[in-house]
Design a protein around this motif. Structure first.
Motif, mmCIF file in Angstrom:
data_model
loop_
_atom_site.group_PDB
_atom_site.id
_atom_site.type_symbol
_atom_site.label_atom_id
_atom_site.label_comp_id
_atom_site.label_asym_id
_atom_site.label_seq_id
_atom_site.Cartn_x
_atom_site.Cartn_y
_atom_site.Cartn_z
ATOM 1 N N MET A 1 0.853 -1.167 0.000
ATOM 2 C CA MET A 1 0.000 0.000 0.000
ATOM 3 C C MET A 1 0.901 1.233 0.000
ATOM 4 O O MET A 1 1.783 1.362 0.831
ATOM 5 N N THR A 2 0.642 2.116 -0.944
ATOM 6 C CA THR A 2 1.436 3.335 -1.050
ATOM 7 C C THR A 2 0.684 4.507 -0.432
ATOM 8 O O THR A 2 -0.532 4.444 -0.235
ATOM 9 N N GLN A 3 1.408 5.569 -0.167
ATOM 10 C CA GLN A 3 0.774 6.761 0.399
ATOM 11 C C GLN A 3 -0.227 7.355 -0.585
ATOM 12 O O GLN A 3 -1.266 7.878 -0.191
ATOM 13 N N ALA A 4 0.069 7.253 -1.875
ATOM 14 C CA ALA A 4 -0.860 7.763 -2.893
ATOM 15 C C ALA A 4 -2.183 7.003 -2.846
ATOM 16 O O ALA A 4 -3.260 7.603 -2.979
ATOM 17 N N GLN A 5 -2.125 5.689 -2.634
ATOM 18 C CA GLN A 5 -3.347 4.891 -2.527
ATOM 19 C C GLN A 5 -4.141 5.273 -1.283
ATOM 20 O O GLN A 5 -5.368 5.387 -1.331
ATOM 21 N N VAL A 6 -3.429 5.474 -0.187
ATOM 22 C CA VAL A 6 -4.088 5.875 1.058
ATOM 23 C C VAL A 6 -4.751 7.240 0.886
ATOM 24 O O VAL A 6 -5.895 7.445 1.304
ATOM 25 N N ASP A 7 -4.044 8.166 0.255
ATOM 26 C CA ASP A 7 -4.592 9.512 0.038
ATOM 27 C C ASP A 7 -5.825 9.474 -0.864
ATOM 28 O O ASP A 7 -6.814 10.163 -0.603
ATOM 29 N N GLU A 8 -5.759 8.660 -1.919
ATOM 30 C CA GLU A 8 -6.904 8.541 -2.828
ATOM 31 C C GLU A 8 -8.107 7.938 -2.100
ATOM 32 O O GLU A 8 -9.236 8.411 -2.248
ATOM 33 N N LEU A 9 -7.851 6.910 -1.299
ATOM 34 C CA LEU A 9 -8.932 6.300 -0.519
ATOM 35 C C LEU A 9 -9.505 7.306 0.469
ATOM 36 O O LEU A 9 -10.724 7.435 0.595
ATOM 37 N N ASP A 10 -8.637 8.029 1.137
ATOM 38 C CA ASP A 10 -9.089 9.011 2.129
ATOM 39 C C ASP A 10 -9.960 10.084 1.482
ATOM 40 O O ASP A 10 -11.009 10.453 2.023
ATOM 41 N N GLN A 11 -9.552 10.551 0.326
ATOM 42 C CA GLN A 11 -10.333 11.566 -0.386
ATOM 43 C C GLN A 11 -11.700 11.005 -0.799
ATOM 44 O O GLN A 11 -12.726 11.670 -0.653
ATOM 45 N N SER A 12 -11.717 9.782 -1.292
ATOM 46 C CA SER A 12 -12.976 9.157 -1.703
ATOM 47 C C SER A 12 -13.888 8.916 -0.501
ATOM 48 O O SER A 12 -15.103 9.128 -0.580
ATOM 49 N N LEU A 13 -13.305 8.475 0.605
ATOM 50 C CA LEU A 13 -14.101 8.256 1.814
ATOM 51 C C LEU A 13 -14.704 9.561 2.322
ATOM 52 O O LEU A 13 -15.862 9.600 2.736
ATOM 53 N N THR A 14 -13.928 10.620 2.271
ATOM 54 C CA THR A 14 -14.434 11.925 2.701
ATOM 55 C C THR A 14 -15.618 12.342 1.839
ATOM 56 O O THR A 14 -16.653 12.785 2.351
ATOM 57 N N THR A 15 -15.489 12.174 0.535
ATOM 58 C CA THR A 15 -16.583 12.521 -0.381
ATOM 59 C C THR A 15 -17.820 11.680 -0.094
ATOM 60 O O THR A 15 -18.935 12.200 -0.004
ATOM 61 N N ALA A 16 -17.629 10.381 0.068
ATOM 62 C CA ALA A 16 -18.761 9.472 0.262
ATOM 63 C C ALA A 16 -19.454 9.684 1.603
ATOM 64 O O ALA A 16 -20.684 9.644 1.684
ATOM 65 N N LEU A 17 -18.679 9.915 2.642
ATOM 66 C CA LEU A 17 -19.246 9.948 3.989
ATOM 67 C C LEU A 17 -19.695 11.334 4.442
ATOM 68 O O LEU A 17 -20.402 11.461 5.431
ATOM 69 N N ARG A 18 -19.311 12.364 3.728
ATOM 70 C CA ARG A 18 -19.721 13.718 4.120
ATOM 71 C C ARG A 18 -20.773 14.299 3.179
ATOM 72 O O ARG A 18 -21.129 15.454 3.285
ATOM 73 N N SER A 19 -21.275 13.493 2.308
ATOM 74 C CA SER A 19 -22.309 13.919 1.372
ATOM 75 C C SER A 19 -23.659 13.965 2.088
ATOM 76 O O SER A 19 -23.774 13.594 3.252
ATOM 77 N N THR A 20 -24.661 14.410 1.379
ATOM 78 C CA THR A 20 -26.018 14.375 1.923
ATOM 79 C C THR A 20 -26.845 13.295 1.246
ATOM 80 O O THR A 20 -27.995 13.076 1.602
ATOM 81 N N THR A 21 -26.246 12.632 0.270
ATOM 82 C CA THR A 21 -26.914 11.555 -0.446
ATOM 83 C C THR A 21 -25.883 10.478 -0.780
ATOM 84 O O THR A 21 -24.681 10.735 -0.748
ATOM 85 N N ILE A 22 -26.345 9.293 -1.093
ATOM 86 C CA ILE A 22 -25.422 8.202 -1.417
ATOM 87 C C ILE A 22 -24.689 8.537 -2.711
ATOM 88 O O ILE A 22 -25.307 8.825 -3.730
#
Length: 200
Positions: free
Chosen positions: A1-22
């Motif tokens: 696992m690279t830092q770039a993969q972790v950063d990409e996952l973190d960004q995607s998780l932030t988008t998915a979990l802080r939205s108001t819709t799925i």
């Protein structure tokens, strides 16, 4: 696992979990990332767990939707990372309506005092329905997971522990007319389960 993969996952998780819709596309991208690198699942489960502990039902429902998609698409490789703390958060969601805080919030809303209180202090009818939906979703997911991975109980102790605790406490889990969970065929890896074979 690279830092770039972790950063990409973190960004995607932030988008998915802080939205108001799925965010379906983002959730599927997260599933793809976890399938490509299963070790990232631990990070995803930690973020999902944190959102499940929120006092507002919308972020909780978004986290449950993502969790459901991750396990359905990644199967055991993701479910292995459902730890004790995440399982405890799931159980707490089912039992939420039994807490004094929930009861107080409902009573404050019914008494009409909710307009004077800070947002989130009372639980209106819309929130009540969403909390009920979250509780039902957790029961459905736990039933699916235990049916799908019954041969792997030793590896999934937190999941099976949560299931057994809720069952012992008298909660009713959804079942199909065949006795197995509906939608079992939708979970990656479930085809080796005796429950899957029995319901076929």
């Amino acid at each position: 696992m690279t830092q770039a993969q972790v950063d990409e996952l973190d960004q995607s998780l932030t988008t998915a979990l802080r939205s108001t819709t799925i965010e379906w596309a983002v959730n599927l991208r997260i599933c793809d990332m976890l399938q490509a690198n299963p070790t990232l699942a631990q990070i995803a489960m930690g973020r999902i767990r944190d959102r499940l502990r929120k006092e507002s039902p919308v972020p909780v429902l978004l986290a449950l939707s993502l969790l459901e998609m991750v396990v359905k698409n990644c199967g055991m490789s993701a479910c292995r990372f459902v730890g004790d703390d995440l399982a405890e958060a799931l159980v707490s969601l089912v039992k939420k309506r039994q807490t004094w805080w929930y009861g107080l919030g409902r009573n404050l809303h019914k008494s009409g005092m909710s307009t004077w209180l800070p947002q989130g202090a009372s639980i209106d009818e819309g929130d009540r329905k969403m909390w009920q939906q979250a509780s039902s979703k957790v029961l459905e997911m736990l039933q699916l997971w235990t049916d799908a991975f019954m041969l792997h109980e030793a590896q999934l102790r937190p999941v099976f522990g949560a299931y057994k605790e809720l069952r012992k406490d008298g909660y009713r889990f959804p079942r199909s007319s065949h006795g197995t969970s509906t939608g079992l065929q939708l979970i990656a890896g479930a085809e080796e389960s005796p429950a899957f074979l029995a319901g076929a």
